[in-house]
Design a protein around this motif. Structure first.
Motif, PDB file in Angstrom:
ATOM      1  N   SER A 165      -0.784   1.028   4.389  1.00 47.45           N
ATOM      2  CA  SER A 165      -2.209   1.280   4.592  1.00 47.45           C
ATOM      3  C   SER A 165      -3.033   0.491   3.584  1.00 47.45           C
ATOM      4  N   GLU A 166      -4.292   0.310   3.903  1.00 45.93           N
ATOM      5  CA  GLU A 166      -5.199  -0.414   3.022  1.00 45.93           C
ATOM      6  C   GLU A 166      -5.878   0.516   2.018  1.00 45.93           C
ATOM      7  N   ILE A 210       4.069  -2.601   7.361  1.00 52.02           N
ATOM      8  CA  ILE A 210       2.723  -2.874   6.857  1.00 52.02           C
ATOM      9  C   ILE A 210       2.114  -1.543   6.455  1.00 52.02           C
ATOM     10  N   VAL A 242      -1.640 -10.009   8.504  1.00 52.01           N
ATOM     11  CA  VAL A 242      -0.195  -9.886   8.321  1.00 52.01           C
ATOM     12  C   VAL A 242       0.482  -9.707   9.670  1.00 52.01           C
ATOM     13  N   GLU A 243      -0.084  -8.852  10.511  1.00 51.17           N
ATOM     14  CA  GLU A 243       0.491  -8.619  11.841  1.00 51.17           C
ATOM     15  C   GLU A 243       0.484  -9.897  12.675  1.00 51.17           C
ATOM     16  N   VAL A 276       3.267  -4.376   1.690  1.00 50.66           N
ATOM     17  CA  VAL A 276       4.101  -4.978   2.723  1.00 50.66           C
ATOM     18  C   VAL A 276       5.546  -4.899   2.254  1.00 50.66           C
ATOM     19  N   SER A 312      -5.471  -8.780   5.115  1.00 54.03           N
ATOM     20  CA  SER A 312      -5.705  -7.576   5.915  1.00 54.03           C
ATOM     21  C   SER A 312      -4.483  -7.290   6.784  1.00 54.03           C
ATOM     22  N   ALA A 313      -4.432  -6.090   7.324  1.00 56.99           N
ATOM     23  CA  ALA A 313      -3.322  -5.705   8.192  1.00 56.99           C
ATOM     24  C   ALA A 313      -3.267  -6.587   9.430  1.00 56.99           C
ATOM     25  N   MET A 315      -2.950  -4.006   0.186  1.00 54.43           N
ATOM     26  CA  MET A 315      -2.122  -3.548   1.249  1.00 54.43           C
ATOM     27  C   MET A 315      -0.683  -3.781   0.854  1.00 54.43           C
TER      28      MET A 315
END
Length: 74
Positions: free
Chosen positions: A64-65, A62, A25-26, A3, A21-22, A1
């Motif tokens: 995309s994965e 952030i 991080v969020e 950042v 993962s998103a 991902m």
């Protein structure tokens, strides 16, 4: 991902790829912005650690994965 972190009063941004993962991080960004944590601490996929004071955060993007495609896309 992917950042990207913008820092106030700095013309450059921090950009790195992380294995988190998103949602992780969020959650870390939300904790820093709400005052629960005095800084944002994230690590990249190579093991480097980035620590940014919460008061200096301008933005956090952030990505995309999805993995990037190689070659031509029709």
């Amino acid at each position: 991902m992917d950042v990207r972190i913008g820092i106030q009063n700095s013309p450059r941004e921090l950009g790195f790829e992380t294995s988190q993962s998103a949602a992780e991080v969020e959650q870390a960004v939300a904790a820093a912005l709400s005052g629960q944590a005095p800084h944002l601490k994230l690590s990249d996929s190579k093991g480097a650690v980035y620590v940014v004071p919460a008061s200096a955060l301008a933005y956090v993007e952030i990505g995309s994965e999805e993995s990037r495609r190689i070659g031509f896309v029709a």
